[in-house]
Design an enzyme around this catalytic site. Sequence first.
Site, PDB file in Angstrom:
ATOM      1  N   SER A  81       0.867  -1.477   0.310  1.00 26.16           N
ATOM      2  CA  SER A  81       0.417  -0.112   0.332  1.00 26.16           C
ATOM      3  C   SER A  81       0.788   1.142   0.091  1.00 26.16           C
ATOM      4  O   SER A  81       2.057   1.472   0.623  1.00 26.16           O
ATOM      5  CB  SER A  81      -0.903   0.220   1.236  1.00 26.16           C
ATOM      6  OG  SER A  81      -0.328  -0.325   2.629  1.00 26.16           O
ATOM      7  N   ASP A 104      -2.357   8.744   5.573  1.00 23.56           N
ATOM      8  CA  ASP A 104      -2.649   8.086   6.922  1.00 23.56           C
ATOM      9  C   ASP A 104      -2.798   9.798   6.992  1.00 23.56           C
ATOM     10  O   ASP A 104      -2.772  10.539   7.639  1.00 23.56           O
ATOM     11  CB  ASP A 104      -1.965   7.869   7.894  1.00 23.56           C
ATOM     12  CG  ASP A 104      -0.843   6.878   7.279  1.00 23.56           C
ATOM     13  OD1 ASP A 104      -1.289   6.216   6.766  1.00 23.56           O
ATOM     14  OD2 ASP A 104       0.956   6.342   7.610  1.00 23.56           O
ATOM     15  N   GLY A 159       1.425   4.014   4.179  1.00 28.48           N
ATOM     16  CA  GLY A 159       1.073   3.643   3.563  1.00 28.48           C
ATOM     17  C   GLY A 159       2.416   2.464   3.315  1.00 28.48           C
ATOM     18  O   GLY A 159       3.189   2.373   3.644  1.00 28.48           O
ATOM     19  N   PHE A 162      -5.952   6.309   5.121  1.00 31.03           N
ATOM     20  CA  PHE A 162      -6.079   4.847   6.298  1.00 31.03           C
ATOM     21  C   PHE A 162      -6.619   6.626   7.218  1.00 31.03           C
ATOM     22  O   PHE A 162      -5.584   7.420   7.133  1.00 31.03           O
ATOM     23  CB  PHE A 162      -4.507   4.580   6.629  1.00 31.03           C
ATOM     24  CG  PHE A 162      -4.398   4.147   7.781  1.00 31.03           C
ATOM     25  CD1 PHE A 162      -4.966   2.458   8.184  1.00 31.03           C
ATOM     26  CD2 PHE A 162      -3.177   4.632   8.928  1.00 31.03           C
ATOM     27  CE1 PHE A 162      -5.026   2.074   9.139  1.00 31.03           C
ATOM     28  CE2 PHE A 162      -3.074   4.002   9.983  1.00 31.03           C
ATOM     29  CZ  PHE A 162      -3.621   2.833  10.641  1.00 31.03           C
ATOM     30  N   PHE A 169     -10.039   1.725   6.458  1.00 32.47           N
ATOM     31  CA  PHE A 169      -8.696   2.100   5.127  1.00 32.47           C
ATOM     32  C   PHE A 169      -9.558   2.161   3.297  1.00 32.47           C
ATOM     33  O   PHE A 169     -10.422   1.200   3.451  1.00 32.47           O
ATOM     34  CB  PHE A 169      -7.171   0.559   5.293  1.00 32.47           C
ATOM     35  CG  PHE A 169      -6.744   0.868   4.133  1.00 32.47           C
ATOM     36  CD1 PHE A 169      -5.435   1.663   4.572  1.00 32.47           C
ATOM     37  CD2 PHE A 169      -6.802   1.008   2.804  1.00 32.47           C
ATOM     38  CE1 PHE A 169      -4.118   1.622   4.177  1.00 32.47           C
ATOM     39  CE2 PHE A 169      -5.772   1.086   1.808  1.00 32.47           C
ATOM     40  CZ  PHE A 169      -4.591   1.705   2.204  1.00 32.47           C
ATOM     41  N   PRO A 217       7.058  -3.614  23.058  1.00 35.05           N
ATOM     42  CA  PRO A 217       8.286  -3.489  23.581  1.00 35.05           C
ATOM     43  C   PRO A 217       9.164  -4.947  24.468  1.00 35.05           C
ATOM     44  O   PRO A 217       9.389  -4.502  24.677  1.00 35.05           O
ATOM     45  CB  PRO A 217       7.604  -2.878  24.581  1.00 35.05           C
ATOM     46  CG  PRO A 217       5.269  -3.648  24.573  1.00 35.05           C
ATOM     47  CD  PRO A 217       5.886  -3.117  22.982  1.00 35.05           C
ATOM     48  N   LYS A 218       8.759  -5.517  23.955  1.00 33.61           N
ATOM     49  CA  LYS A 218       9.195  -6.742  23.787  1.00 33.61           C
ATOM     50  C   LYS A 218      10.399  -7.001  23.277  1.00 33.61           C
ATOM     51  O   LYS A 218      11.511  -7.577  23.227  1.00 33.61           O
ATOM     52  CB  LYS A 218       8.514  -8.087  24.331  1.00 33.61           C
ATOM     53  CG  LYS A 218       7.537  -7.850  25.555  1.00 33.61           C
ATOM     54  CD  LYS A 218       7.110  -9.188  26.090  1.00 33.61           C
ATOM     55  CE  LYS A 218       5.731  -9.045  27.676  1.00 33.61           C
ATOM     56  NZ  LYS A 218       5.213  -9.931  27.463  1.00 33.61           N
ATOM     57  N   ASP A 240       6.301  -0.768  10.677  1.00 31.82           N
ATOM     58  CA  ASP A 240       7.295  -0.938   8.525  1.00 31.82           C
ATOM     59  C   ASP A 240       8.468  -0.656   9.074  1.00 31.82           C
ATOM     60  O   ASP A 240       8.874  -0.862   7.731  1.00 31.82           O
ATOM     61  CB  ASP A 240       6.808   0.245   8.010  1.00 31.82           C
ATOM     62  CG  ASP A 240       4.894  -0.211   7.807  1.00 31.82           C
ATOM     63  OD1 ASP A 240       3.804  -1.006   8.245  1.00 31.82           O
ATOM     64  OD2 ASP A 240       3.627   0.592   7.629  1.00 31.82           O
TER      65      ASP A 240
END
Length: 328
Positions: free
Chosen positions: A8, A12, A48, A102, A116, A226-227, A257
């Site tokens: 895509s 946004d 995207g 988006f 979307f 967060p791990k 991304d």
Amino acid sequence: MRIAVTGSIATDHLMTFPGSFGDQLIAEQLDRVSLSFLVDDLQIRRGGCAANIAFGMACLGLRPFLVGAVGNDFADYRSWLERHGVDCESVHVSETQHTARFLCTTDDNHNQIASFYTGAMAEARLIELQPVASRVGGLDLVLVGPNDPDGMLRHTDECRHRGIPFAADISQQLARMADEQIRQLVDGAAYLFSNDYEKGLIEQKTGWSDEEVLSRVGVRVTTLGPKGAVIDREGEPSIHVAPAPERGKVDPTGVGDAFRAGFLAGLAWGLPLERCGQIGNLTATHVLERVGGQEYELGQKVFLDRFTEAYGTDAAAEIAPHIRCYHP
């Protein structure tokens, strides 16, 4: 390493809700939800999945080939991407549709509700990969990212037919696509990307166990928020990659991304999988600290300094000869 990033390309619209979505939901009435959230903020940003990934790779010093479909309103966005080092020559421009949109609202707990609008993205199914490969002298890897479902299936089938390794990144399309389509996208992938929730959904929709998925892909990469991330290969011990410490959390849009951008950059440089994951984690951290998937800057010295702090001197020395950030 010549990498085509398909998926895509969108604008946004990012909003912030000052509260928790969970507090507004009534467990006994989830079958008839009717909610409206008054938001405090609206940010309009370039986005995207494919464009975000290609942007991140370019910021690290690579020149990825962006492949997707846009509207005739793409001119300014194209200029931005090309100025940052993304090859946009293989982007299809629709004659009738607008570039995809988006729309996402994030609450105080970083939960998100999003919609979307497909727009020109539906024409991704018209794109053939062979002309891209011919133009650039061949492709070493194609990332099949979230996109028009028929386009994703076509790209995957073409990669198999032409013997081009591909990375499967189904992401947002997991909820929409049929079980058999998910199996088609996953089976034979050199790399499979997902977050930990999507990992379970892939197994549910394919009917394959974790072990069966690993037997059908080369490398399975699962982000853990967060791990950090975990990297799995059949018959090999898991590699857990610790997160890179952030300097504040602003917005999670585009974090996954950016991880993929860093990971693919490491692959392009021939680095070990652990280093790929570390570069991915630090790139993702930069996005978390900004609003929008392409609003961050990667500075050469700052990136290497932060990488050293997170992963040590030896690890930083291994990646330093390759990193060529856009900013000093």
